[in-house]
Design a protein around this motif. Structure first.
Motif, PDB file in Angstrom:
ATOM      1  N   LEU A 187     -96.266  35.035  26.285  1.00 39.41           N
ATOM      2  CA  LEU A 187     -94.847  35.288  26.006  1.00 39.41           C
ATOM      3  C   LEU A 187     -94.029  35.277  27.288  1.00 39.41           C
ATOM      4  O   LEU A 187     -92.978  34.623  27.371  1.00 39.41           O
ATOM      5  N   VAL A 188     -94.514  35.969  28.306  1.00 35.81           N
ATOM      6  CA  VAL A 188     -93.775  36.075  29.570  1.00 35.81           C
ATOM      7  C   VAL A 188     -93.722  34.730  30.286  1.00 35.81           C
ATOM      8  O   VAL A 188     -92.656  34.276  30.719  1.00 35.81           O
ATOM      9  N   VAL A 189     -94.867  34.072  30.403  1.00 33.61           N
ATOM     10  CA  VAL A 189     -94.935  32.792  31.136  1.00 33.61           C
ATOM     11  C   VAL A 189     -94.115  31.723  30.428  1.00 33.61           C
ATOM     12  O   VAL A 189     -93.344  30.979  31.059  1.00 33.61           O
ATOM     13  N   TRP A 190     -94.253  31.629  29.099  1.00 38.80           N
ATOM     14  CA  TRP A 190     -93.535  30.601  28.352  1.00 38.80           C
ATOM     15  C   TRP A 190     -92.026  30.827  28.399  1.00 38.80           C
ATOM     16  O   TRP A 190     -91.253  29.877  28.583  1.00 38.80           O
ATOM     17  N   SER A 191     -91.594  32.079  28.232  1.00 38.91           N
ATOM     18  CA  SER A 191     -90.156  32.381  28.242  1.00 38.91           C
ATOM     19  C   SER A 191     -89.558  32.128  29.617  1.00 38.91           C
ATOM     20  O   SER A 191     -88.462  31.559  29.732  1.00 38.91           O
ATOM     21  N   ALA A 192     -90.260  32.547  30.657  1.00 39.04           N
ATOM     22  CA  ALA A 192     -89.769  32.283  32.014  1.00 39.04           C
ATOM     23  C   ALA A 192     -89.686  30.782  32.273  1.00 39.04           C
ATOM     24  O   ALA A 192     -88.729  30.287  32.883  1.00 39.04           O
ATOM     25  N   ALA A 193     -90.675  30.039  31.777  1.00 38.53           N
ATOM     26  CA  ALA A 193     -90.670  28.583  31.946  1.00 38.53           C
ATOM     27  C   ALA A 193     -89.492  27.946  31.212  1.00 38.53           C
ATOM     28  O   ALA A 193     -88.911  26.964  31.695  1.00 38.53           O
ATOM     29  N   SER A 194     -89.138  28.490  30.041  1.00 41.20           N
ATOM     30  CA  SER A 194     -88.009  27.926  29.295  1.00 41.20           C
ATOM     31  C   SER A 194     -86.710  28.082  30.080  1.00 41.20           C
ATOM     32  O   SER A 194     -85.852  27.188  30.058  1.00 41.20           O
ATOM     33  N   PHE A 195     -86.559  29.208  30.807  1.00 41.61           N
ATOM     34  CA  PHE A 195     -85.365  29.399  31.638  1.00 41.61           C
ATOM     35  C   PHE A 195     -85.392  28.467  32.841  1.00 41.61           C
ATOM     36  O   PHE A 195     -84.388  27.819  33.173  1.00 41.61           O
ATOM     37  N   VAL A 196     -86.545  28.414  33.490  1.00 39.41           N
ATOM     38  CA  VAL A 196     -86.658  27.656  34.744  1.00 39.41           C
ATOM     39  C   VAL A 196     -86.554  26.153  34.500  1.00 39.41           C
ATOM     40  O   VAL A 196     -85.837  25.444  35.216  1.00 39.41           O
ATOM     41  N   PHE A 197     -87.237  25.643  33.479  1.00 42.47           N
ATOM     42  CA  PHE A 197     -87.219  24.207  33.218  1.00 42.47           C
ATOM     43  C   PHE A 197     -85.825  23.719  32.828  1.00 42.47           C
ATOM     44  O   PHE A 197     -85.374  22.663  33.279  1.00 42.47           O
ATOM     45  N   SER A 198     -85.138  24.486  31.965  1.00 40.55           N
ATOM     46  CA  SER A 198     -83.782  24.087  31.574  1.00 40.55           C
ATOM     47  C   SER A 198     -82.831  24.179  32.767  1.00 40.55           C
ATOM     48  O   SER A 198     -81.920  23.343  32.917  1.00 40.55           O
ATOM     49  N   TYR A 199     -83.055  25.170  33.630  1.00 41.23           N
ATOM     50  CA  TYR A 199     -82.229  25.312  34.842  1.00 41.23           C
ATOM     51  C   TYR A 199     -82.422  24.112  35.760  1.00 41.23           C
ATOM     52  O   TYR A 199     -81.447  23.516  36.244  1.00 41.23           O
ATOM     53  N   ILE A 200     -83.675  23.745  36.005  1.00 38.45           N
ATOM     54  CA  ILE A 200     -83.958  22.613  36.891  1.00 38.45           C
ATOM     55  C   ILE A 200     -83.373  21.323  36.321  1.00 38.45           C
ATOM     56  O   ILE A 200     -82.764  20.523  37.055  1.00 38.45           O
ATOM     57  N   THR A 201     -83.528  21.124  35.012  1.00 35.79           N
ATOM     58  CA  THR A 201     -82.989  19.913  34.384  1.00 35.79           C
ATOM     59  C   THR A 201     -81.478  19.859  34.513  1.00 35.79           C
ATOM     60  O   THR A 201     -80.900  18.804  34.846  1.00 35.79           O
ATOM     61  N   ALA A 202     -80.813  20.977  34.273  1.00 42.56           N
ATOM     62  CA  ALA A 202     -79.345  21.021  34.358  1.00 42.56           C
ATOM     63  C   ALA A 202     -78.864  20.799  35.783  1.00 42.56           C
ATOM     64  O   ALA A 202     -77.827  20.146  36.008  1.00 42.56           O
ATOM     65  N   ILE A 203     -79.610  21.310  36.770  1.00 44.52           N
ATOM     66  CA  ILE A 203     -79.239  21.123  38.176  1.00 44.52           C
ATOM     67  C   ILE A 203     -79.418  19.670  38.588  1.00 44.52           C
ATOM     68  O   ILE A 203     -78.546  19.064  39.238  1.00 44.52           O
ATOM     69  N   VAL A 204     -80.549  19.080  38.211  1.00 43.85           N
ATOM     70  CA  VAL A 204     -80.828  17.688  38.585  1.00 43.85           C
ATOM     71  C   VAL A 204     -79.774  16.745  38.010  1.00 43.85           C
ATOM     72  O   VAL A 204     -79.361  15.771  38.670  1.00 43.85           O
ATOM     73  N   LEU A 205     -79.309  17.029  36.792  1.00 48.39           N
ATOM     74  CA  LEU A 205     -78.311  16.183  36.137  1.00 48.39           C
ATOM     75  C   LEU A 205     -76.877  16.604  36.467  1.00 48.39           C
ATOM     76  O   LEU A 205     -75.920  16.048  35.904  1.00 48.39           O
TER      77      LEU A 205
END
Length: 266
Positions: free
Chosen positions: A15-33
């Motif tokens: 739960l913790v790893v997946w939820s943190a990853a959902s924040f981080v991955f969407s953040y990285i994608t939004a920053i890159v674009l």
């Protein structure tokens, strides 16, 4: 045996790893674009524009499922440890209800974006973090009631510290958001994804976004305290066959079912 192979400890860890990853991955994608500013955007802003919106939505829906499963296992564990203590049993049921409501709020956040249906998104955030904070309070009280026979004092104090961290983040975000959206710094700030440090309201914006990230990770940190508890529990399903095939129903089972209906058990 690795620590995550012990009992059901993999559940809160996932739960913790997946939820943190959902924040981080969407953040990285939004920053890159270049959809948001790199310096601490709102978590919801990182899941507003496709393709990160799709990633953010599906990952948070899975997080909601993992959260519900974790809270249910916690409920069953507390019940099994305190079968005759009515006060703890009642609080435990309240905690499960609050936890499931919080998970439902997370589904709302995932599927109703801030830029599309703002007020529905806010309702989801209130259910997730507001009701979720009350869930944390109930679990902290349960930890207090179960010490020292079942819980150590250290577990109680750790959960209390995380609860205070969560509460201070909620208070900080609430006050800064009220100031930011009071109308003093313009209108339609909800749709604003890019900020200039020289703009009015930038300080309030940063305080609000930092508070939101702090709130999210304080919420996740609470479930890390479940890992050690979950190492000592396992669940299993008991399958009871009423016949050798799936094409007919044995008469004995039909008779038993009719008896239960007559007795009012179903």
């Amino acid at each position: 045996m690795w620590w995550f192979q012990q009992g059901l400890s993999f559940l809160p860890a996932s739960l913790v790893v997946w939820s943190a990853a959902s924040f981080v991955f969407s953040y990285i994608t939004a920053i890159v674009l270049h959809h948001v500013d790199p310096l601490v955007p709102y978590i919801s802003d990182t899941g507003t524009i496709p393709p990160e919106r799709c990633l953010f939505g599906i990952m948070l829906n899975i997080s909601a499922f993992l959260g519900a499963a974790t809270m249910y296992v916690r409920y069953k564990q507390v019940y099994a440890l305190n079968p005759e203590k009515s006060k703890i049993i009642k609080l435990n049921k309240i905690g499960l209800t609050l936890g499931l409501i919080s998970c439902f709020g997370l589904c709302i956040i995932a599927n109703f974006q801030k830029s599309v249906l703002y007020y529905v998104h806010v309702v989801g955030a209130c259910l997730t973090f507001g009701v979720g904070a009350i869930y944390m309070l109930v679990q902290t009280v349960l930890s207090y009631l179960m010490q020292p026979e079942i819980h150590s004092k250290d577990v109680f104090w750790i959960r209390l510290t995380v609860l205070l961290w969560c509460s201070s983040s909620i208070a900080s975000m609430f006050v800064s958001s009220l100031v930011l959206y009071s109308g003093l710094y313009g209108t339609n700030l909800v749709q604003k994804l890019h900020w200039d440090p020289e703009e009015k309201g930038y300080t309030a914006h940063i305080i609000s976004t930092v508070s939101e990230w702090s709130l999210a990770f304080s919420f996740l940190s609470f479930f890390l305290t479940y890992i050690r508890d979950f190492q000592k529990i396992s669940l299993r399903a008991v399958v009871s066959l009423h016949g050798r095939t799936l094409y007919n129903t044995p008469q004995s089972f039909v008779a038993d079912e009719q008896t239960l209906l007559i007795a009012g058990s179903i």
